[in-house]
Write a protein that holds these residues in place. Structure first.
Motif, short mmCIF file in Angstrom:
data_model
loop_
_atom_site.label_atom_id
_atom_site.label_comp_id
_atom_site.label_asym_id
_atom_site.label_seq_id
_atom_site.Cartn_x
_atom_site.Cartn_y
_atom_site.Cartn_z
N ILE A 44 3.29 12.32 16.59
CA ILE A 44 3.27 10.88 16.80
C ILE A 44 1.81 10.44 16.87
N ILE A 45 1.47 9.44 16.09
CA ILE A 45 0.10 8.91 16.08
C ILE A 45 0.08 7.59 16.87
N ALA A 46 -0.76 7.55 17.91
CA ALA A 46 -0.91 6.35 18.73
C ALA A 46 -2.26 5.72 18.45
N GLY A 78 2.63 21.78 26.03
CA GLY A 78 3.99 21.28 25.89
C GLY A 78 4.86 22.24 25.09
N THR A 79 6.11 22.34 25.45
CA THR A 79 7.01 23.28 24.77
C THR A 79 8.03 22.57 23.88
N THR A 80 8.30 21.31 24.14
CA THR A 80 9.22 20.55 23.30
C THR A 80 8.59 19.20 22.97
N GLY A 81 9.08 18.60 21.90
CA GLY A 81 8.57 17.29 21.52
C GLY A 81 7.38 17.39 20.59
N PRO A 82 6.88 16.25 20.16
CA PRO A 82 5.83 16.22 19.14
C PRO A 82 4.45 16.48 19.74
N THR A 83 3.49 16.73 18.88
CA THR A 83 2.10 16.61 19.31
C THR A 83 1.75 15.12 19.28
N LEU A 84 0.74 14.77 20.02
CA LEU A 84 0.27 13.39 20.07
C LEU A 84 -1.14 13.32 19.52
N GLU A 85 -1.39 12.29 18.74
CA GLU A 85 -2.75 12.05 18.25
C GLU A 85 -3.17 10.65 18.64
N LEU A 86 -4.31 10.54 19.30
CA LEU A 86 -4.86 9.24 19.67
C LEU A 86 -5.96 8.87 18.68
N ARG A 87 -5.80 7.73 18.04
CA ARG A 87 -6.86 7.19 17.19
C ARG A 87 -7.40 5.94 17.86
N LEU A 105 -5.25 0.24 12.27
CA LEU A 105 -4.60 1.41 12.84
C LEU A 105 -3.19 1.60 12.28
N LEU A 106 -2.42 0.52 12.25
CA LEU A 106 -1.06 0.63 11.71
C LEU A 106 -1.07 0.90 10.21
N GLY A 107 -2.02 0.30 9.52
CA GLY A 107 -2.12 0.53 8.08
C GLY A 107 -2.50 1.95 7.72
N ASN A 108 -3.18 2.61 8.66
CA ASN A 108 -3.62 3.99 8.43
C ASN A 108 -2.68 5.03 9.04
N GLY A 109 -1.48 4.60 9.40
CA GLY A 109 -0.48 5.58 9.79
C GLY A 109 -0.09 5.66 11.25
N ALA A 110 -0.61 4.80 12.10
CA ALA A 110 -0.22 4.84 13.50
C ALA A 110 1.26 4.49 13.65
N GLU A 332 6.97 11.21 26.72
CA GLU A 332 8.40 11.31 27.01
C GLU A 332 9.22 10.47 26.03
N ALA A 333 8.73 9.27 25.72
CA ALA A 333 9.43 8.42 24.75
C ALA A 333 9.47 9.09 23.39
N ALA A 334 8.36 9.70 22.98
CA ALA A 334 8.31 10.39 21.70
C ALA A 334 9.27 11.58 21.67
N ARG A 335 9.37 12.30 22.79
CA ARG A 335 10.29 13.43 22.87
C ARG A 335 11.73 12.96 22.74
N ARG A 336 12.07 11.86 23.41
CA ARG A 336 13.43 11.34 23.37
C ARG A 336 13.79 10.79 22.00
N ALA A 337 12.80 10.34 21.24
CA ALA A 337 13.07 9.75 19.93
C ALA A 337 13.55 10.76 18.91
N GLY A 338 13.30 12.06 19.18
CA GLY A 338 13.78 13.11 18.29
C GLY A 338 12.83 13.40 17.14
N PRO A 339 13.13 14.43 16.37
CA PRO A 339 12.25 14.85 15.28
C PRO A 339 12.05 13.76 14.23
#
Length: 389
Positions: A44-46, A78-87, A105-110, A332-339
């Motif tokens: 997930i890119i934030a 972390g053992t479950t869920g996505p990695t997080l990237e902060l831009r 940011l949104l145009g570049n994939g956030a 946590e929100a990203a983990r709940r959102a699923g793959p």
């Protein structure tokens, strides 16, 4: 608390002085050692627009540094869920720059816009996010109008300005202080804060402020404001301004013989205000919306934050803890959102987080405008810089 000021300096050296592109690379990159420990299934890119420069840079950098602490720990352990990237991009506490940053940011994939600092910046970011179908998550000092139903894509980790104003006015009412004056920055944040105070007075059935005055944001030329407020003879003065203006007003108002209370919204930042006022901070009461990072080590999330701080070059702060909490809620929100979630799936996961325990501190991402369950502390600062609740 002076040590925290030095901590901000180290953070700026590590992040802010790299510039927008360098900061994004530093915060968003996972080391080889981390990658070796964890093989994620998705990311997930934030995107974050904050003031790395300008009037609120200390607050922005502290919030961002706290978020980075959690993101680094999550990506490594972390053992479950996505990695997080902060831009991260610098907006200089300017709404127009924040708007441009949001589009970029949104145009570049956030996947989500996260942790904006400042009322004008938050309004701009929320608008762009809504237009592009993205979530706008955990703004700092966002106006309360972003909590209405028209902004279903906005998710708040901190209590509202209405909650802070209600806590301050209720405290005044309990003490029998009926004559309240308000001094606010002449910008989106100041006007939102004044509205929150006026609304809280109506809710508590109190008289409206005896005087209100706007001051130029960041200015220390406050003589005219002092004259207006002194003439009204208030029992308490509520301020909604950044640290330099707040400090100047406190000093000048005391020269008139005023010996009663000063109260401020949390956006002022305890550490920047202490740096500006020194021992003259005594008697200033500051609203806070997260547990104390210094005296609440019995709270699980504070323990977790302090452990992360201990392994870094940072110094604990309220803003850093808030950034840490916000990043944990995002993870946590990203983990709940699923793959491989869509933006819609991510927002759906956030909408369901109405009672999330981040560690002895509960977060409701869908609170009403005024939520009595949200904790707001009023802390008193001693001349030595100790925080008393």
């Amino acid at each position: 608390m002076q040590a925290t000021r030095r901590g901000f300096g180290r953070t700026a050296a590590a992040i802010g002085l790299l510039g927008a592109t360098g900061a994004a690379a530093l915060i968003g990159t996972t080391s080889f050692a981390q990658a070796a420990r964890r093989v994620p299934s998705w990311k997930i890119i934030a995107g974050q627009s904050i003031p790395m420069t300008g009037a609120a840079n200390e607050i922005g950098m502290a919030f961002a540094a706290g978020a980075k602490l959690y993101v680094d720990a999550w990506n490594e352990h972390g053992t479950t869920g996505p990695t997080l990237e902060l831009r991260q991009l610098d907006d200089g506490y300017d709404g127009e720059r924040a708007k441009a940053n949001s589009t970029k940011l949104l145009g570049n994939g956030a996947d989500v816009l996260f942790g904006y600092v400042g009322t004008a910046s938050s309004m701009a970011g929320a608008q762009v996010a809504q237009q592009q179908g993205a979530a706008f998550f955990a703004p700092f000092a966002a106006p309360d109008l972003l909590r209405d139903k028209a902004h279903a894509n906005v998710f708040h980790v901190r209590p509202s300005m209405a909650d802070e104003a209600f806590a301050m006015l209720r405290h005044c009412d309990i003490l029998g202080q009926k004559r309240i004056a308000v001094v606010a920055d002449d910008d989106a944040m100041g006007r939102a804060a004044l509205q929150a105070v006026q609304d809280a007075a109506v809710e508590l059935k109190l008289a409206p402020p005896v005087a209100t005055v706007f001051v130029k944001p960041g200015s220390t030329q406050v003589a005219a404001a002092v004259a207006v407020i002194a003439k009204a003879e208030p029992q308490t003065i509520i301020q909604a301004s950044l640290s330099s203006t707040t400090a100047a007003f406190v000093r000048e108002m005391r020269k008139t013989g005023y010996g009663s209370a000063f109260m401020t919204f949390s956006v002022v930042g305890i550490d920047p205000l202490y740096t500006a006022l020194g021992k003259e901070i005594r008697g200033v009461i500051i609203s806070q919306v997260v547990p104390s990072p210094r005296s609440s080590a019995t709270v699980a999330i504070v323990k977790e934050y302090l452990a992360a701080v201990g392994d870094s070059d940072q110094i604990a702060s309220y803003e850093g803890l808030e950034g840490f909490i916000a990043a944990k809620a995002l993870a946590e929100a990203a983990r709940r959102a699923g793959p491989s979630p869509t933006r819609v799936a991510l927002q759906k996961a956030m909408t369901g987080m109405t009672d999330y325990d981040v560690g002895g501190f509960r977060v409701n991402l869908r609170p009403p405008l005024h939520d009595a369950a949200r904790a707001v502390d009023l802390v008193y600062i001693t001349a030595e810089g100790r925080v008393l609740r």
